[in-house]
Design an enzyme around this catalytic site. Sequence first.
Site, PDB file in Angstrom:
ATOM      1  N   LYS A  80      -1.883   3.175  14.174  1.00  0.00           N
ATOM      2  CA  LYS A  80      -2.180   4.195  14.799  1.00  0.00           C
ATOM      3  C   LYS A  80      -2.228   4.098  16.298  1.00  0.00           C
ATOM      4  O   LYS A  80      -2.444   2.981  16.797  1.00  0.00           O
ATOM      5  CB  LYS A  80      -3.376   4.777  14.258  1.00  0.00           C
ATOM      6  CG  LYS A  80      -3.333   5.266  12.690  1.00  0.00           C
ATOM      7  CD  LYS A  80      -4.618   5.903  12.138  1.00  0.00           C
ATOM      8  CE  LYS A  80      -4.377   6.233  10.836  1.00  0.00           C
ATOM      9  NZ  LYS A  80      -5.536   6.899  10.320  1.00  0.00           N
ATOM     10  N   TYR A  84       0.117  15.370   7.817  1.00  0.00           N
ATOM     11  CA  TYR A  84      -1.367  15.223   7.230  1.00  0.00           C
ATOM     12  C   TYR A  84      -1.545  16.684   6.719  1.00  0.00           C
ATOM     13  O   TYR A  84      -2.753  17.159   6.506  1.00  0.00           O
ATOM     14  CB  TYR A  84      -2.237  14.781   8.357  1.00  0.00           C
ATOM     15  CG  TYR A  84      -2.334  13.575   8.376  1.00  0.00           C
ATOM     16  CD1 TYR A  84      -2.943  12.575   7.634  1.00  0.00           C
ATOM     17  CD2 TYR A  84      -1.841  12.932   9.758  1.00  0.00           C
ATOM     18  CE1 TYR A  84      -2.878  11.071   7.976  1.00  0.00           C
ATOM     19  CE2 TYR A  84      -1.996  11.567  10.061  1.00  0.00           C
ATOM     20  CZ  TYR A  84      -2.498  10.767   8.997  1.00  0.00           C
ATOM     21  OH  TYR A  84      -2.830   9.312   9.339  1.00  0.00           O
ATOM     22  N   ASN A 132      -8.881   4.641  13.263  1.00  0.00           N
ATOM     23  CA  ASN A 132      -8.911   3.598  12.442  1.00  0.00           C
ATOM     24  C   ASN A 132      -7.920   2.622  11.909  1.00  0.00           C
ATOM     25  O   ASN A 132      -7.625   1.991  10.935  1.00  0.00           O
ATOM     26  CB  ASN A 132      -9.590   4.298  10.990  1.00  0.00           C
ATOM     27  CG  ASN A 132      -8.547   5.067  10.050  1.00  0.00           C
ATOM     28  OD1 ASN A 132      -7.549   5.417  10.804  1.00  0.00           O
ATOM     29  ND2 ASN A 132      -8.970   5.263   9.058  1.00  0.00           N
ATOM     30  N   HIS A 154      -2.976   3.407   8.819  1.00  0.00           N
ATOM     31  CA  HIS A 154      -2.763   4.541   7.763  1.00  0.00           C
ATOM     32  C   HIS A 154      -2.270   3.703   6.412  1.00  0.00           C
ATOM     33  O   HIS A 154      -1.221   3.124   6.846  1.00  0.00           O
ATOM     34  CB  HIS A 154      -1.958   5.655   8.010  1.00  0.00           C
ATOM     35  CG  HIS A 154      -1.650   6.382   6.725  1.00  0.00           C
ATOM     36  ND1 HIS A 154      -2.429   7.399   6.236  1.00  0.00           N
ATOM     37  CD2 HIS A 154      -0.516   6.329   5.911  1.00  0.00           C
ATOM     38  CE1 HIS A 154      -1.852   8.055   4.986  1.00  0.00           C
ATOM     39  NE2 HIS A 154      -0.826   7.197   4.924  1.00  0.00           N
ATOM     40  N   GLU A 169       5.845   9.961   2.219  1.00  0.00           N
ATOM     41  CA  GLU A 169       5.525   9.466   3.695  1.00  0.00           C
ATOM     42  C   GLU A 169       6.882   8.417   4.075  1.00  0.00           C
ATOM     43  O   GLU A 169       7.042   8.663   5.303  1.00  0.00           O
ATOM     44  CB  GLU A 169       4.226   8.875   3.671  1.00  0.00           C
ATOM     45  CG  GLU A 169       3.074   9.676   3.435  1.00  0.00           C
ATOM     46  CD  GLU A 169       1.867   8.870   3.153  1.00  0.00           C
ATOM     47  OE1 GLU A 169       0.765   9.557   2.934  1.00  0.00           O
ATOM     48  OE2 GLU A 169       1.687   7.648   2.996  1.00  0.00           O
TER      49      GLU A 169
HETATM   50  P1  CMP Z   1      -5.684   7.931   6.953  1.00  0.00           P
HETATM   51  O1  CMP Z   1      -5.631   7.004   6.001  1.00  0.00           O
HETATM   52  O2  CMP Z   1      -4.578   7.942   8.019  1.00  0.00           O
HETATM   53  O3  CMP Z   1      -5.838   9.316   6.191  1.00  0.00           O
HETATM   54  C1  CMP Z   1      -6.403  10.581   6.627  1.00  0.00           C
HETATM   55  C2  CMP Z   1      -7.112  10.123   7.806  1.00  0.00           C
HETATM   56  O4  CMP Z   1      -8.099  11.449   8.337  1.00  0.00           O
HETATM   57  C3  CMP Z   1      -7.948   9.081   7.744  1.00  0.00           C
HETATM   58  O5  CMP Z   1      -7.041   7.892   7.779  1.00  0.00           O
HETATM   59  C4  CMP Z   1      -8.977   9.184   9.014  1.00  0.00           C
HETATM   60  O6  CMP Z   1      -8.389   8.469  10.100  1.00  0.00           O
HETATM   61  C5  CMP Z   1      -9.043  10.706   9.130  1.00  0.00           C
HETATM   62  N1  CMP Z   1     -10.527  11.157   8.766  1.00  0.00           N
HETATM   63  C6  CMP Z   1     -10.903  11.123   7.314  1.00  0.00           C
HETATM   64  N2  CMP Z   1     -12.056  11.282   7.305  1.00  0.00           N
HETATM   65  C7  CMP Z   1     -12.437  11.810   8.518  1.00  0.00           C
HETATM   66  C8  CMP Z   1     -13.804  12.207   9.244  1.00  0.00           C
HETATM   67  N3  CMP Z   1     -14.864  12.600   8.455  1.00  0.00           N
HETATM   68  N4  CMP Z   1     -13.485  12.531  10.498  1.00  0.00           N
HETATM   69  C9  CMP Z   1     -12.428  12.270  11.318  1.00  0.00           C
HETATM   70  N5  CMP Z   1     -11.325  11.694  10.740  1.00  0.00           N
HETATM   71  C10 CMP Z   1     -11.329  11.453   9.398  1.00  0.00           C
END
Ligand code: CMP
Length: 139
Positions: free
Chosen positions: A11, A51, A114, A117, A128
């Site tokens: 990311k 998403y 984070n 993904h 995906e």
């Molecule tokens: P990802 O695995 O990419 O799939 C969905 C994404 O939504 C997740 O990682 C997080 O980066 C994001 N996400 C999930 N929960 C939250 C939250 N409470 N606040 C902000 N982002 C979130």
Amino acid sequence: MADNITFTMIKPDATAAGHTGKIIDKIIGSGFSIRAMKWTRLSKEDAEKFYAVHRERPFFGELVEYMSSGPIVAAVLEKNNAVEEYRKLIGATDPAKAEAGTIRALFAKSISANAVHGSDSNENAAIESAFFFSAREFA
Ligand code: CMP
């Protein structure tokens, strides 16, 4: 449905922080082979489509803004039981809860920034992967 493929993105927080090489090294060192990979950037429309399943969540707007804020690396990875194995390697969505040594514990900044993904099912891994790659791009 194939159980040896998963899809990942490195990311914008991780590409901006210069973690791309270290993350790819950890992925390969953990026994995954790379079937396809590209350095690219999502438009807001791309991020909304990718998403779409989270459209109703309160964090959807933030997620779309963030995922289109800078370059990403998209990749298709192969290993036996790839989806589950990769989710173990990356750790919990919230880096504060991710087990020590996982990619998110090592490199992530927050629950939205984070680092990576990982697909949550074999079905989503196929969807995906097809979002980013044509059949010609697999090796
Ligand atoms: P990802 O695995 O990419 O799939 C969905 C994404 O939504 C997740 O990682 C997080 O980066 C994001 N996400 C999930 N929960 C939250 C939250 N409470 N606040 C902000 N982002 C979130």
